[in-house]
Write a protein that holds these residues in place. Sequence first.
Motif, PDB file in Angstrom:
ATOM      1  N   ASP A  46     -23.582  29.487  14.677  1.00 26.27           N
ATOM      2  CA  ASP A  46     -23.909  29.183  13.291  1.00 26.27           C
ATOM      3  C   ASP A  46     -25.422  29.116  13.168  1.00 26.27           C
ATOM      4  N   GLN A  52     -22.719  24.489  17.288  1.00 25.91           N
ATOM      5  CA  GLN A  52     -21.984  24.829  16.080  1.00 25.91           C
ATOM      6  C   GLN A  52     -21.593  26.300  16.104  1.00 25.91           C
ATOM      7  N   THR A  54     -19.265  29.483  13.959  1.00 27.27           N
ATOM      8  CA  THR A  54     -18.569  29.889  12.743  1.00 27.27           C
ATOM      9  C   THR A  54     -17.077  29.927  13.045  1.00 27.27           C
TER      10      THR A  54
END
Length: 71
Positions: free
Chosen positions: A29, A21, A23
């Motif tokens: 993230d 993941q 940002t």
Amino acid sequence: MRVVTVVLILSAAPMAVSAQQKTPWGDPDLQGVWSNQTPIPLERPLALADKATFTEAESAEIERIARAACR
């Protein structure tokens, strides 16, 4: 057969990297549940700034101090 194997491996590699993941601006993230229940400080004390690792005695002392502070 070797060519097919190489193509499959190379095509799967980007999927493994993109599964992380990120940002919108590209940083990892880090959302989630975090805990600070460790006796080891997040920042190295100035007295230990030049040491790569804690000795057993230093680690035991840090843990003793942290446990005493929780009481």
